[in-house]
Design a protein around this motif. Structure first.
Motif, PDB file in Angstrom:
ATOM      1  N   LEU A   1     -39.245   8.024  18.046  1.00  0.00           N
ATOM      2  CA  LEU A   1     -39.289   7.306  16.606  1.00  0.00           C
ATOM      3  C   LEU A   1     -38.607   8.203  15.392  1.00  0.00           C
ATOM      4  O   LEU A   1     -37.881   8.026  14.675  1.00  0.00           O
ATOM      5  CB  LEU A   1     -40.661   6.911  16.184  1.00  0.00           C
ATOM      6  CG  LEU A   1     -40.878   6.232  14.760  1.00  0.00           C
ATOM      7  CD1 LEU A   1     -39.672   4.856  14.700  1.00  0.00           C
ATOM      8  CD2 LEU A   1     -42.186   5.651  14.443  1.00  0.00           C
ATOM      9  N   MET A   2     -39.544   9.497  15.625  1.00  0.00           N
ATOM     10  CA  MET A   2     -38.957  10.711  14.585  1.00  0.00           C
ATOM     11  C   MET A   2     -37.680  11.047  14.375  1.00  0.00           C
ATOM     12  O   MET A   2     -36.711  10.896  13.521  1.00  0.00           O
ATOM     13  CB  MET A   2     -39.970  11.635  14.448  1.00  0.00           C
ATOM     14  CG  MET A   2     -41.365  11.279  14.205  1.00  0.00           C
ATOM     15  SD  MET A   2     -42.634  12.477  14.388  1.00  0.00           S
ATOM     16  CE  MET A   2     -41.982  13.854  13.409  1.00  0.00           C
ATOM     17  N   THR A   3     -37.101  11.122  15.871  1.00  0.00           N
ATOM     18  CA  THR A   3     -35.758  11.593  15.903  1.00  0.00           C
ATOM     19  C   THR A   3     -34.665  10.494  15.769  1.00  0.00           C
ATOM     20  O   THR A   3     -33.885  10.860  14.965  1.00  0.00           O
ATOM     21  CB  THR A   3     -35.666  11.982  17.426  1.00  0.00           C
ATOM     22  OG1 THR A   3     -36.649  12.987  17.901  1.00  0.00           O
ATOM     23  CG2 THR A   3     -34.252  12.680  17.838  1.00  0.00           C
ATOM     24  N   SER A   4     -35.225   9.400  16.141  1.00  0.00           N
ATOM     25  CA  SER A   4     -34.216   7.913  15.717  1.00  0.00           C
ATOM     26  C   SER A   4     -34.156   8.059  14.203  1.00  0.00           C
ATOM     27  O   SER A   4     -33.175   7.705  13.607  1.00  0.00           O
ATOM     28  CB  SER A   4     -34.744   6.952  16.509  1.00  0.00           C
ATOM     29  OG  SER A   4     -34.853   6.976  17.728  1.00  0.00           O
ATOM     30  N   ALA A   5     -35.331   8.281  13.346  1.00  0.00           N
ATOM     31  CA  ALA A   5     -35.147   7.883  12.048  1.00  0.00           C
ATOM     32  C   ALA A   5     -34.418   8.914  11.377  1.00  0.00           C
ATOM     33  O   ALA A   5     -33.595   8.867  10.486  1.00  0.00           O
ATOM     34  CB  ALA A   5     -36.706   8.059  11.566  1.00  0.00           C
ATOM     35  N   ALA A   6     -34.422  10.327  11.790  1.00  0.00           N
ATOM     36  CA  ALA A   6     -33.879  11.501  11.357  1.00  0.00           C
ATOM     37  C   ALA A   6     -32.331  11.216  11.577  1.00  0.00           C
ATOM     38  O   ALA A   6     -31.438  11.479  10.664  1.00  0.00           O
ATOM     39  CB  ALA A   6     -34.257  12.735  12.199  1.00  0.00           C
ATOM     40  N   LEU A   7     -31.794  10.739  12.593  1.00  0.00           N
ATOM     41  CA  LEU A   7     -30.473  10.420  12.903  1.00  0.00           C
ATOM     42  C   LEU A   7     -29.865   9.398  11.937  1.00  0.00           C
ATOM     43  O   LEU A   7     -28.721   9.199  11.849  1.00  0.00           O
ATOM     44  CB  LEU A   7     -30.372   9.936  14.535  1.00  0.00           C
ATOM     45  CG  LEU A   7     -30.411  11.291  15.529  1.00  0.00           C
ATOM     46  CD1 LEU A   7     -30.179  10.561  16.814  1.00  0.00           C
ATOM     47  CD2 LEU A   7     -29.342  12.331  15.023  1.00  0.00           C
ATOM     48  N   LEU A   8     -31.113   8.558  11.644  1.00  0.00           N
ATOM     49  CA  LEU A   8     -30.644   7.506  10.557  1.00  0.00           C
ATOM     50  C   LEU A   8     -30.816   7.691   9.179  1.00  0.00           C
ATOM     51  O   LEU A   8     -30.719   6.792   8.265  1.00  0.00           O
ATOM     52  CB  LEU A   8     -31.349   5.985  11.069  1.00  0.00           C
ATOM     53  CG  LEU A   8     -30.821   5.540  12.545  1.00  0.00           C
ATOM     54  CD1 LEU A   8     -31.881   4.380  12.724  1.00  0.00           C
ATOM     55  CD2 LEU A   8     -29.592   5.238  12.441  1.00  0.00           C
ATOM     56  N   GLY A   9     -31.075   8.845   8.904  1.00  0.00           N
ATOM     57  CA  GLY A   9     -31.376   9.453   7.588  1.00  0.00           C
ATOM     58  C   GLY A   9     -32.746   8.701   6.824  1.00  0.00           C
ATOM     59  O   GLY A   9     -32.813   8.633   5.829  1.00  0.00           O
ATOM     60  N   ILE A  10     -33.692   8.685   7.568  1.00  0.00           N
ATOM     61  CA  ILE A  10     -34.902   8.227   7.438  1.00  0.00           C
ATOM     62  C   ILE A  10     -35.993   8.973   7.438  1.00  0.00           C
ATOM     63  O   ILE A  10     -36.201   9.691   8.542  1.00  0.00           O
ATOM     64  CB  ILE A  10     -35.396   6.716   8.210  1.00  0.00           C
ATOM     65  CG1 ILE A  10     -34.383   5.593   7.978  1.00  0.00           C
ATOM     66  CG2 ILE A  10     -36.644   6.320   7.741  1.00  0.00           C
ATOM     67  CD1 ILE A  10     -34.054   5.068   6.649  1.00  0.00           C
ATOM     68  N   ASP A  11     -36.715   9.217   6.339  1.00  0.00           N
ATOM     69  CA  ASP A  11     -37.727  10.288   6.701  1.00  0.00           C
ATOM     70  C   ASP A  11     -39.242   9.592   7.035  1.00  0.00           C
ATOM     71  O   ASP A  11     -39.440   8.507   7.089  1.00  0.00           O
ATOM     72  CB  ASP A  11     -38.327  10.695   4.987  1.00  0.00           C
ATOM     73  CG  ASP A  11     -37.041  11.480   4.164  1.00  0.00           C
ATOM     74  OD1 ASP A  11     -36.768  12.647   4.990  1.00  0.00           O
ATOM     75  OD2 ASP A  11     -36.538  10.962   3.236  1.00  0.00           O
ATOM     76  N   THR A  12     -39.868  10.787   7.655  1.00  0.00           N
ATOM     77  CA  THR A  12     -41.131  10.373   8.311  1.00  0.00           C
ATOM     78  C   THR A  12     -42.005  11.602   8.173  1.00  0.00           C
ATOM     79  O   THR A  12     -41.716  12.455   7.641  1.00  0.00           O
ATOM     80  CB  THR A  12     -40.901  10.251   9.883  1.00  0.00           C
ATOM     81  OG1 THR A  12     -40.496  11.578  10.425  1.00  0.00           O
ATOM     82  CG2 THR A  12     -40.012   9.007  10.411  1.00  0.00           C
TER      83      THR A  12
END
Length: 217
Positions: free
Chosen positions: A150-161
């Motif tokens: 989830l965190m890696t996917s979010a980073a690739l989409l420019g979403i912070d976690t």
């Protein structure tokens, strides 16, 4: 297969990612982006593919504000666009394995009988493992695989976690009614957009040198 993301792009986003301490509560993740992130959780790998988990997305603002007190007063759980509570399924038994095998047979268009051997291997592992096994601890380790995806996917989409273990699981389970559902919370992940005044966003990422952390044998 040609890379969809270049090595430089991947590393750039992983350097960009940090455990966001302060979210902008006015910014919400677009629905199509959130749907992709949700699917990234569903697509996460697990031992035997068993998926001994469930991901609870807390949407009620009042509930999320209530959870701040059970999160060491960390406001990310209330301010982030989305809050995901990653939980383990408390009982992984033969019935659950049978349910998974039946679903596998349906998806792969084969018979349950053809998958009986696989099902028996899984049941044997769970009831008589080749090493001492605490099923709850095993399930928790699986949850962290999903968290990483989830965190890696979010980073690739420019979403912070912000992955969070700083919370009271029993209070979360009580507040969200997870115990009655047969689940127990393990780790949290607020997602959204960093606040412009989060000082941690511009701090250099601290990691030991690569040669100290990676060894070829």
């Amino acid at each position: 297969m040609t890379s969809v993301v270049s090595p430089d792009q991947l590393l750039q986003q992983l350097h960009w990612r940090y455990a966001t301490k302060k979210f902008d509560p006015t910014k919400k993740i677009p629905q199509e982006v959130w749907e992709a992130l949700e699917k990234s959780l569903v697509l996460a790998p697990s031992s035997f593919g068993l998926q001994p988990w469930k991901f609870f997305v807390v949407t009620n603002p009042q509930t999320r504000q209530q959870l701040v007190a059970h999160s060491w007063n960390q406001t990310q759980v209330a301010d982030a666009s989305h809050l995901v509570v990653l939980a383990i399924k408390k009982e992984i038994n033969d019935a659950y394995v049978d349910h998974y095998v039946q679903h596998m047979a349906s998806v792969r268009e084969t018979s349950v009988e053809n998958l009986a051997g696989f099902g028996n291997v899984v049941k044997g592992f769970l009831t008589n493992p080749p090493y001492p096994l605490d099923l709850e601890e095993w399930a928790k380790r699986q949850v962290y695989v999903a968290l990483g995806q989830l965190m890696t996917s979010a980073a690739l989409l420019g979403i912070d976690t912000c992955p969070m273990e700083g919370f009271a699981p029993a209070k979360y389970d009580e507040t969200l009614g997870l115990t009655e559902l047969g689940y127990a919370s393990v780790v949290l992940c607020p997602l959204g957009y960093r606040a412009t005044d989060d000082k941690y966003a511009v701090m250099p990422k601290v990691r030991f040198p690569q040669e100290e952390m990676v060894q070829y044998l």
